[in-house]
Design an enzyme around this catalytic site. Structure first.
Site, PDB file in Angstrom:
ATOM      1  N   SER A  62       1.061  -1.227  -0.083  1.00  0.00           N
ATOM      2  CA  SER A  62      -0.105  -0.160   0.013  1.00  0.00           C
ATOM      3  C   SER A  62       1.111   1.624   0.148  1.00  0.00           C
ATOM      4  O   SER A  62       0.611   1.929  -0.506  1.00  0.00           O
ATOM      5  CB  SER A  62      -1.040  -0.340   0.591  1.00  0.00           C
ATOM      6  OG  SER A  62      -1.821  -0.465   0.830  1.00  0.00           O
ATOM      7  N   THR A  63       2.284   1.338  -0.152  1.00  0.00           N
ATOM      8  CA  THR A  63       2.544   2.406  -0.421  1.00  0.00           C
ATOM      9  C   THR A  63       2.927   2.596  -1.787  1.00  0.00           C
ATOM     10  O   THR A  63       3.053   4.209  -1.659  1.00  0.00           O
ATOM     11  CB  THR A  63       4.143   2.014   0.151  1.00  0.00           C
ATOM     12  OG1 THR A  63       4.280   2.111   1.804  1.00  0.00           O
ATOM     13  CG2 THR A  63       5.394   3.499  -0.310  1.00  0.00           C
TER      14      THR A  63
END
Length: 390
Positions: A62-63
């Site tokens: 999710s970065t």
């Protein structure tokens, strides 16, 4: 480069590897537009003893969301979209089943009620194809009245941001990432959402005993079990435990999943956020206007998250810093800091009040929600040494 700080960070990485909390990792940081940390350590995978290098590509879960959000904000800065306009203005197919008035800001801050994924591998497999993912979101029906609640769109976020970008610009999100972020920053070989052919030798491999769970559940199923959640809880709807996607598998690596499968170096992430922490410019390259920074990072909601079961300050595509239960996380103590953590411990963020940007990439998955553990240690060390941890 701050040689003394760089040495301290490198020593911490070696210590973490020695005690078994890291396998391979990269760390890069900018302060006031200048690179102050750039180091790496460890090996490329549990069965890949090659040393991590500065150009090793890490799957960062999710970065990726923060990179995708930045692409959208650059388009807004160009006048191609407005946050308070309905998504359907730019993406006509989206405007159905109660979503006609969902704004860009609401959709990008996880308020659209479109978090649910198919609950079986058979249902999820087709969504590795880009057009199928866009159709899935466009035809989705909100789980609540949009704007009245927030719940983490762990995977569906990617098609939301991608659909808005494509509708507003006529360009695929991969094209916008390359042309507006990666290439101007000189990072065209270090930032990918869906990897092209020819990069296989640079790919780090994730280490986890349950890769499928880590990939689909952002390593949060232990948290879910702790709360003894029913199988139909929003947590499992957003991150099904049986999604069937192995993020070490080349089919998943090559898919375009702007919520979950970006492959980056820490250098590339830190350089992008280094610009965002420095008024939109780094090394003379401007990617966005100074005025846009406050707009894109303005908190839209800090209500309890129906998926993650905690209040999280969310801006337009980012998670913000600040304290939760009296303690700040890896993003730091200031609510004006913004970025995104990823499953297992990766993170990248900007802290504009002090001009700081930090990026950490990892391949040993930790059971973390907000980059606790080794990544938090790294970020705290950097802030403490630079005197910006208050």
């Amino acid at each position: 480069m701050n040689a003394a700080l760089n040495d301290r960070v490198h020593a911490l990485l070696l210590e973490q590897i020695a005690r078994g909390s890291q396998l391979g990792t990269q760390v890069c940081a900018y302060l006031g537009g200048e690179k102050v940390v750039d180091t790496w350590a460890g090996q490329m995978g549990p069965n890949d003893p090659r040393p991590v290098g500065p150009d090793t590509l890490f799957s960062s879960f999710s970065t990726t969301k923060g990179v995708a959000a930045t692409a959208l904000h650059i388009l807004a800065d160009r006048g191609l979209l407005e946050y308070e306009q309905p998504v359907a203005r730019y993406w006509e197919e989206f405007g159905q089943k109660g979503k006609e008035r969902v704004t860009v800001a609401q959709a990008m801050s996880h308020q659209a009620g479109l978090h649910a994924m198919p609950m079986t591998p058979e249902g999820a497999a087709p969504l590795l194809e880009w057009e199928n993912g866009l159709r899935y979101v466009a035809e989705g029906e909100p789980a609540w009245e949009p704007g009245t609640a927030t719940g983490y769109h762990a995977i569906t976020y990617g098609w939301i941001v991608g659909g808005i970008i494509e509708g507003a610009s006529g360009r695929h999100i991969q094209e916008v990432l390359l042309e507006e972020i990666a290439r101007p920053l000189g990072m065209e070989n270090e930032m990918f959402i869906g990897i092209p052919d020819g990069l296989e030798e640079r790919l780090a491999t994730l280490q986890t005993a349950q890769e499928q769970q880590a990939a689909s559940g952002e390593q949060g199923n232990a948290r879910a079990a702790m709360f003894q959640l029913p199988p139909d809880h929003d947590f499992f709807r957003a991150m099904p435990p049986n999604l069937g996607w192995n993020f070490n598998d080349m089919r998943v690596r090559k898919a375009c999943l702007p919520a979950a499968n970006g492959h980056f170096t820490a250098r590339a992430l830190a350089r992008m956020y280094g610009a965002l922490a420095n008024g939109g410019v780094v090394d003379g390259v401007r990617i966005i206007s100074q005025e846009r920074i406050a707009l894109m990072s303005a908190i839209q909601t800090d209500a309890p998250d129906r998926v993650l079961m905690m209040p999280l300050p969310k801006s337009i595509g980012f998670f913000n810093g600040g304290q939760l239960a009296g303690q700040h996380g890896a993003t730091g103590p200031r609510k004006t800091a913004f970025g995104h953590p990823g499953a297992g411990g990766s993170i990248a963020f900007a802290d504009p009040e002090v001009g700081l940007a930090i990026a950490v990439t990892i391949n040993k998955m930790q059971t973390t929600l907000q980059a606790e553990g080794p990544t938090f240690e790294i970020c705290e060390l950097i802030r403490e040494e630079l005197g910006v941890n208050r």
